[in-house]
Each structure stands twice: as structure tokens, then as C-alpha cells.
Design a protein around this motif. Structure first.
Motif, short mmCIF file in Angstrom:
data_model
loop_
_atom_site.label_atom_id
_atom_site.label_comp_id
_atom_site.label_asym_id
_atom_site.label_seq_id
_atom_site.Cartn_x
_atom_site.Cartn_y
_atom_site.Cartn_z
N VAL A 1 0.87 -1.17 0.00
CA VAL A 1 0.00 0.00 0.00
C VAL A 1 0.91 1.22 0.00
N THR A 2 0.91 1.92 -1.14
CA THR A 2 1.92 2.97 -1.34
C THR A 2 1.64 4.22 -0.53
N ARG B 1 -1.01 8.20 -2.66
CA ARG B 1 -2.09 7.51 -3.37
C ARG B 1 -2.33 8.05 -4.76
N GLU C 1 1.05 7.03 -6.99
CA GLU C 1 1.52 5.64 -6.99
C GLU C 1 0.40 4.63 -6.76
N GLY C 2 -0.70 5.10 -6.20
CA GLY C 2 -1.71 4.15 -5.77
C GLY C 2 -2.87 3.98 -6.73
N GLN D 1 -7.80 6.50 -0.09
CA GLN D 1 -6.82 5.68 0.63
C GLN D 1 -7.38 4.27 0.85
N VAL E 1 -6.97 2.13 -2.20
CA VAL E 1 -5.62 1.60 -2.37
C VAL E 1 -5.42 0.36 -1.49
N LYS F 1 -7.22 -2.66 -2.98
CA LYS F 1 -6.51 -3.30 -4.08
C LYS F 1 -5.71 -4.50 -3.59
N TRP F 2 -5.09 -4.32 -2.43
CA TRP F 2 -4.16 -5.36 -1.97
C TRP F 2 -4.81 -6.42 -1.12
N ALA G 1 1.58 3.78 -10.98
CA ALA G 1 0.63 3.01 -10.18
C ALA G 1 0.42 1.63 -10.80
N SER H 1 1.22 -1.98 -9.14
CA SER H 1 0.14 -2.95 -8.96
C SER H 1 0.53 -4.31 -9.52
#
Ligand SMILES: Nc1ncnc2c1ncn2[C@@H]1O[C@H](COP(=O)(O)OP(=O)(O)OP(=O)(O)O)[C@@H](O)[C@H]1O
Ligand SMILES: [Mg+2]
Lengths: 500, 314
Positions: A331-332, A335, A338-339, A400, A403, A406-407, B200, B204
Motif C-alpha cells: 500500500v503505497t 495515493r 503511486e496508488g 486511501q 488503495v 486493491k491489496w 501506479a 500494482s
């Protein structure tokens, strides 16, 4: 100073502000609080002319106003530091600071570069940042860019300064400097509107507080006459209880062991072990090399030397793709850059890490994709108007959560979280902590980088402290104190930061 | 659905349709011959070559790239295929080799851009010159003809299927496949993701380099398909074939509403964009506008479309 009455605003039929009131007195620091998506940023954007309101009135110094652009608001003495950074990366720091109001020789258009650079240097020194004004802005960390943004607003001689989560990316020491500057300006009669999700900050800095919930005005209090609990209650509409939920995890075998990791100019000699079910935190000042360590573990930045063992086997993680396939999630920190793909919908963002799970032979299954979205939105309590809402129109805290969502989908075995609760409201913070706990209880190893010390103390089983690229301490839970962490974060010399 | 992926307003999406409709209406009023079935078929056939290239260009532009070398790729693949056929190689085999060559030339672009980290504009500007130069070397600057009478080859440019010209059929089938790929596959989604936010995407776990190499390769392949059609129609390969084709393709993509910065757009728009350009070419001829002045009108239409597009987005 400023009086907003009956402000309403909707976006494509979605009512975001409903008859909101807000008054700002001269010389006060007025906090604006509310959950993610409550409408704080929107209210400020209405005030400064970025959005046009649907109804309501705004008075500045007793005169009705109708700003149609931020430039007009600035002329009326209102400066805004937005939640999202507005730095032009290729321009120098001083160019960024004076963008749009450059100092020139008369009307010639020839720039007084030397003078602007000198001023830049001084303003930033006042904020505790010693940097070369001619360096490109992109050479600064997110935190330092944020300080440049603050400096920009401070330097226009505004009478009202709006700060939308200015400290989200700052370290304690930078925050101290910022508060000193704010208080000095307050003495000169400048008023502030201060948006933040950090209760401690609000209570130590502000005079009054206005609270919004779901786009509605809930109440206004004097800080001296209210409490944490009352504010939280007003924000979320219910009791919240403990800020850091209980965790019952058993710490198991070693999941990750790294030895002597080096990356020139970023960090050196980094060694540590992380066990299953353990929450290991990395604390330190901005620029201590924490994010770089995380990026290297995730295969995004190359290591110069060192070994990584995953499940007892030596591994070479050279791309994020490989890291993901091994069950590592990241989790970058930033956001926006990078996110998220901000133009993508929420659903499409959540899918980005999960194509393998939602597709067969390269074909995306709409059903599976929607199911994943539904699960995640529910699990994380993400507030969206639907799966198709563009990520860019979500409130900061909800971005946030996307993001993080996503993971969670990849069912990680090791999850790296870089400032996971930056800009997230109290209720949602607790939800994120609960999710971290739930993962840890299921045996997931957690590596959490955080600059918020209360969070580190509340969540971590163990904390590594980094200073200038080296690990300076490894402190177990029962020995953790804010002072000790700061002591090692600042190089182990004198105890640099006074108690809060 | 697609509306969401590209994240454009509905108005933005239908704008190209309205534009096409308006242009067709005006031309019809000025010369009713335009709207006859045979002329419209003609327009479609003229459009097909540009459309095929523009479809591929859409993928490239969606990743935030650009390819200036397509015209040269078309010329080189056409020349090599024709050369092989003229020297007696089995025509089917020669054509397959031509397609392969197109994909390889595209992949070379992709590799230079992705692995060499060269800006797409510069990289393909260079390969545009190189591929054109290779064409001239290979052909010695002369057209290649005497391609034999392979039925498959002849049909490609000149044949009909159920009364529809084969190039048009090829265009429609390609469109359907590519539309499906963009909309329904993980590859399509990744194309949008890489163009929307490369960093991003990589973080990912998406292999952005590979996506880029694939899209340039796909474009090269489509340029080769277009070159086969063109070679078949002319019954010869011209060393100067395809000059300025890259500009028509880019114009079609932009007219269709795809953003040059990547991440936003759709291939249906590109088809409409290609049709607008084709209708203008054909219609302006019909209503008697001189070929010199046609260029002015075409440029003005593109400019107008883009200006209107900006108005709506800001
Ligand atoms: N441009 C926009 N288009 C559509 N919806 C929007 C737009 N901007 C904001 N919203 C919606 O308005 C609501 C309020 O957003 P806002 O950014 O004001 O929240 P916030 O209180 O600042 O939250 P946070 O603490 O997360 O920053 C959210 O539900 C958001 O999705
Ligand atoms: Mg906000």
C-alpha cells in the motif's frame, strides 16, 4: 471575517453539502472536522471559488462575495493549501513558490531570480527546511513538497489561510515548526481554517471547531469547552470506543528475513526479521529511507546488495509483479501518483492488482469483478456513489481505502503499508486498524511504515527506528515510548523533541 | 461498460457521431450523389486502410505513446511481401511473412521505447526514417510489380464478399476483435491502466514494458494488413507508399475523442474519426473543392473538433 450561510452543493445529483453554515472570526484558528467525504474540502473549494455553489451566501468582512476563481479569492486575501499537492515537478522550488506572482524588474517581465531565491530560502528556513531554492521540486519528498505548498500560502500576505490536511505528510518536527509559524501569524491577526483528522493537533492548535457530517452542519464548539469524545461523537454520530482495537494474534515463524540491504544514497546495512502474525513498524523522520526500503522489498527499486529470505528461502525480488506473485502487497505512500489511476472508476482500481482472480484466459468476468468490488467496499466501508464513480472524485480518505482494497484482494501473506492512515478519519482509521489486526490474526506478516507515533505505539508489536538510512533501534512493544522512538529517529543524540 | 473506462461524458462520446452526421448532411445537400450506396461503399473502402492503422494507433495512444513510423512500416512490409511474391515465393507464405515483419517492426519500436526509455515521439521519428530508408534500399527506389495472380492476394484488395468490398470486411472484423479486446480483456484494461498512471500500474504488479511492446507490435501488424490491401489494390508495392499515413491515423484517433495524454478514449470514436476523414476526402471531391483547398478544410475540421473537445472538458 468570513460568514457562509445555507451553502448547498451537489455533483451530478449527489448532494454533497446541505445548508452548511460556517463562520470564521478574525485572528482565530478554526478547525473543520468530519469523516472522509463529509464535505470539508468541497466547502473550502466553494469558499475559494473553485466550485460554484448551488445556493447560499458568502460574506467576507461584511460584504457579499461571489468568487468565480481562486485568483479572486486570493486578491480578497484568502489563500488555500489544498489537500492534493499542486507542485510543478520540473520547476525549481523558488519558481514554484512564486508561480503566478513572480517578482520582476518593473514591468519588463525580466525575473528577479536572485531576490526570489533569497526569499524562498528565508521562508523555508522559518518552516525549518534548509534546502537549495534552485533545486527542482521533484527532488523533494512528498513531505517537503507539502512544506513548499504551505510556504506558498504563507508568503502571499493573506488574511485568511485555509489548510486542508497540511500535516498529513509531515513529521512531528516539521509539524512543530508549522505550528510555531501559524501561531506567529495568528498574533499578527491572520485567521486560519484548519482541516485535519488528527485530534491531538486540533486540540493543541485550534480555538474553535466546526463539525460536518454527511454534508450537514452538526455543530460548532469552543475547543476549551469540548472533548475528544464529544467531537468524535459529533463526527460519526455514535460512540467509537477505543482508538486502537484489541489484537489476539500469535506470532509465528519467520516470514521475511533481510540481511545487510544496501542501496547507495538511500539506506545501508538494513537487517531485520518479520514473523507471521507480527505487526512490525518502521518509524523515522521523513527521508530516513523507510519508503525506499519498502520499495526495494517490493522490487520497485533495485538493491545494490543484501539478501532477502522469504519463508526461509533466498529470493530475488526484482519486479513488483514478482513480489505480488509471492504474496506481497504494498500500500503505497502517495495515493495519487503511486496508488490510483485517477481516471479509472473505483471498481477498475480495485481490479488492478487482481486481474488473475477476476479473469479467465485473459477475459475479464464482469460478475467476478463486481463481486470483488462489493466485497471490498463492504469490508472497508468505502463511501462511493457506485462502482463507476471515478477515483478522482472520491474524498481523500476514501481514496486511501481503495488503495488498501486493491491489496486485500490478493490475500497477501506479507503486507507492506506505507503511511496507511494518512488523511483518514478517526472512524475509518479504526476500521483500517481492525483490518490490519484481522490480517495479523490470520498469520499475515505486516510491515507498517508510519510517521504518526501514537499509531505506532498503538499498533506495533515491535518498532524499527531509522535515521539517515540506518536502523538505529529495534524496540519491542513493552519498551516503546514516544520519547525513545524520537530519540533514535533523530540520530540517538539529544532528546530532540519535547513531550506533547 | 466502456463509457466508464474512458471516463468521458456522454456528450463527449456522441460528439464525433454528431460531427459525422453534420458533415454528411452538408455534403448531401450540396451533392445528392454522395449518399448513393455505391459511393458510400467507395468511401468505406477508401477509409479501410486508414481505419486499420488508426485502430492500432488508438492502443498506442491509450498507453500515452505515439507512433510516427507506421507509414514507413507499411511501405517496408509491402515491399518485402511484394518482393517475395515477385521472386516466386508462395503468395500465402509471403503474406504471412509480411504480417510477421510488421509485428516485428512494431515490436522494435516498443522495445526501444519501453526498455530503452526513449520518448515515443523521438524513437518512432528515428525508426520512421530507418524503415523508409530500408524500403528504398530494398526496392532500389522502384516499384515492385509482377506479383502473380494468386486469388487470395487479388481478393484482399479488390474482391467482394456478399457485395461488400473485402477491405471493408477486413476493417469490420478487425474492429470487432479490437473492440472486444479493449473492452473485455485484461490486456485491454492494462492498456488503459498504463496510460492512466504508469507508476501506479507497475506498483500494482502490471508489466508495463510488456504492454507497451505489445501495443506497438499490434500497430505494426495492422499496418502490415493495411499494406497487403494497398499492394493488392495497386497490384504493386510503391517505395513511397504510406507517406503521411501516420498523420491521418493520429487525426482519426483524436477526432474520435481519445486523449493524447493516454488513459482515456475508445476505439468506436476512432472508427468515426476515420469515417469523418474519409467522408471529407470523398465529399470535397464530389462538391468540387480543389485538392489544394481540401487540405485546408481537413485541417480546419480537425482543429475545430479538438477545440470543441477542450471546451467540454474544462
Ligand atoms: N468533483 C466531484 N465530483 C463528484 N463528486 C465529488 C466531487 N468532489 C467531491 N465529491 C464527493 O463529495 C463528497 C465530499 O467530498 P470532500 O472531498 O469534500 O470530502 P472531505 O470531507 O474533504 O473528505 P476527506 O477527509 O476524505 O478529505 C464525497 O462523497 C465525494 O465523493
Ligand atoms: Mg478533503
Amino acid at each position: 471575517m468570513i460568514k457562509m450561510a445555507d451553502i448547498s452543493k451537489s455533483f451530478s445529483g449527489n448532494k454533497v453539502l446541505k445548508n452548511v453554515h460556517f463562520t470564521l472570526e478574525k485572528g482565530e484558528i478554526h478547525a473543520l472536522m468530519g469523516e472522509n467525504g463529509a464535505g470539508k474540502s468541497t466547502l473550502m473549494k466553494v469558499m475559494s471559488g473553485i466550485y460554484t455553489r448551488d445556493s447560499g451566501t458568502i460574506e467576507v468582512k461584511g460584504k457579499k462575495v461571489n468568487f468565480t476563481s481562486p485568483k479572486q479569492a486570493e486578491k480578497a486575501g484568502i489563500a488555500v493549501i489544498h489537500q492534493e499537492l499542486n507542485i510543478l515537478p520540473h520547476l525549481s522550488i523558488s519558481d514554484n513558490l512564486f508561480l503566478g506572482r513572480e517578482e520582476t524588474f518593473g514591468r519588463t517581465g525580466i525575473l528577479k531570480n536572485k531576490q526570489m531565491e533569497k526569499k524562498t530560502r528565508q521562508i523555508l528556513l522559518d518552516l525549518g527546511l534548509d534546502i537549495n531554492p534552485t533545486d527542482p521540486a521533484s527532488s523533494l519528498s512528498v513531505g517537503k513538497q507539502q512544506i513548499v505548498e504551505i510556504a506558498k500560502a504563507l508568503s502571499v500576505d493573506a488574511e485568511v489561510i485555509i489548510m486542508d490536511e497540511p500535516t498529513a505528510a509531515l513529521t512531528d518536527r516539521e509539524i512543530d515548526n508549522l505550528f510555531k509559524t501559524i501561531r506567529a501569524l495568528q498574533k499578527r491577526g491572520v485567521s486560519f481554517i484548519y482541516i485535519s483528522h488528527r485530534m491531538e493537533e486540533i486540540f493543541s492548535l485550534c480555538d474553535r471547531i466546526t463539525i460536518l457530517r454527511d454534508g450537514e452542519f452538526v455543530g460548532e464548539r469552543k475547543i476549551s469547552e469540548t472533548s475528544f469524545d464529544e467531537v468524535v461523537q459529533m463526527m460519526v454520530g455514535r460512540e467509537l470506543g477505543e482508538r486502537y482495537p484489541e489484537r489476539n494474534s500469535t506470532i509465528g515463524d519467520i516470514k521475511l528475513a533481510v540481511k545487510d540491504l544496501n542501496r547507495t544514497g538511500c539506506f545501508e546495512g538494513v537487517s531485520f526479521e518479520l514473523r507471521k502474525g507480527e505487526v512490525l513498524s518502521i518509524a523515522g523522520l521523513m527521508g530516513a529511507g523507510r519508503t525506499e526500503v519498502a520499495q526495494s522489498l517490493f522490487g520497485y527499486k533495485k538493491l545494490d546488495s543484501g539478501t532477502i529470505e522469504f519463508d526461509g528461502k533466498k529470493v530475488n525480488i526484482d519486479t513488483p509483479k514478482k513480489a505480488k506473485e509471492m504474496g506481497i502487497g504494498y500500500v503505497t505512500e502517495d495515493r495519487k501518483s503511486e496508488g490510483l489511476v485517477v481516471d479509472f472508476s473505483v471498481e477498475e482500481n480495485v481490479s488492478m492488482t487482481n486481474y488473475a482472480a477476476i479473469s479467465k484466459n485473459g477475459l475479464i468476468s464482469k460478475d467476478k469483478e463486481r463481486k470483488l468490488y462489493d466485497t471490498m467496499v463492504q469490508r472497508l466501508g468505502i463511501r462511493t456513489s457506485g462502482p463507476d464513480q471515478a477515483a478522482k472524485s472520491l474524498s481523500g480518505g476514501n481514496q486511501q481505502k481503495v488503495v488498501i482494497a486493491k491489496w486485500l484482494g490478493i490475500e497477501p501473506k506479507l503486507l507492506i503499508l506505507d503511511e496507511p492512515t494518512r488523511g483518514v478519519d478517526v472512524g475509518a482509521k479504526k476500521e483500517i486498524y481492525s483490518i490490519i489486526n484481522e490480517l495479523a490474526e490470520r498469520g499475515v506478516a505486516i510491515l507498517m511504515i508510519s510517521s504518526e507515533l501514537p499509531e505506532v505505539l498503538g499498533m506495533a508489536d515491535r518498532v524499527l527506528v531509522m535515521h539517515e538510512g540506518k536502523i538505529t533501534a529495534d524496540i519491542p512493544k513493552h519498551e516503546m515510548t514516544q520519547e525513545r522512538i524520537m530519540h533514535f529517529a533523530t540520530g540517538g543524540g539529544k532528546l530532540a523533541v519535547e513531550d506533547q | 461498460m466502456q463509457l466508464k473506462t474512458s471516463n468521458q461524458s456522454v456528450l463527449q462520446k456522441i460528439a464525433p457521431f454528431i460531427g459525422l452526421f453534420l458533415i454528411m448532411s452538408i455534403i448531401t445537400i450540396l451533392n445528392p450523389d454522395f449518399i448513393s450506396v455505391s459511393n458510400l461503399m467507395n468511401v468505406l473502402r477508401q477509409v479501410s486502410i486508414n481505419a486499420l492503422i488508426a485502430f492500432g494507433m488508438t492502443f498506442v495512444i491509450l498507453t500515452g505513446g505515439i507512433d510516427l513510423s507506421v507509414g514507413s512500416t507499411l511501405a517496408l512490409t509491402g515491399a518485402v511481401t511484394a518482393g517475395l511474391m515477385a521472386s516466386g515465393v508462395d503468395p500465402i507464405f509471403a503474406m504471412l511473412l509480411g504480417l510477421l515483419l510488421g509485428a516485428v517492426l512494431g515490436a522494435i519500436n516498443g522495445i526501444i521505447i519501453a526498455k530503452g526509455k526513449v520518448a515515443p515521439f523521438i524513437a518512432t521519428l528515428a525508426t520512421m526514417t530507418i524503415y523508409r530508408g530500408l524500403t528504398l534500399v530494398y526496392t532500389d527506389g522502384r516499384p515492385i510489380s509482377g506479383l502473380g495472380d494468386s486469388l487470395t492476394f487479388q481478393m484482399l484488395g479488390k474482391g467482394y464478399f456478399l457485395g461488400i468490398p473485402i477491405p471493408v470486411v477486413t476493417m469490420i472484423i478487425s474492429f470487432a476483435i479490437l473492440y472486444f479486446i479493449l473492452k473485455k480483456t485484461t490486456f485491454g484494461r492494462r492498456v488503459y491502466a498504463v496510460g492512466g498512471n504508469e507508476e501506479a500500474s507497475i506498483l500494482s504488479g502490471i508489466n508495463a514494458d510488456r504492454i507497451k511492446i505489445y501495443v506497438y507490435s499490434l500497430l505494426g501488424l495492422l499496418a502490415a494488413v493495411a499494406s497487403l490491401i494497398l499492394t493488392s489494390r495497386l497490384n504493386s508495392a510503391q517505395p513511397t507508399a504510406g507517406e503521411m499515413f501516420e498523420l491521418d491515423a493520429i487525426a482519426a484517433v483524436v477526432l474520435g475523442g481519445t486523449s493524447l495524454t493516454g488513459g482515456r478514449g475508445w476505439i468506436v470514436g476512432t472508427l468515426i474519426g476515420a469515417l469523418i476523414i474519409g467522408v471529407l476526402n470523398n465529399g470535397l471531391n464530389l462538391i468540387g473543392v480543389t485538392s489544394f483547398f481540401q487540405q485546408v478544410v481537413k485541417g480546419a475540421v480537425i482543429l475545430l473538433a479538438v477545440l470543441l473537445d477542450r471546451k467540454k472538458t474544462t
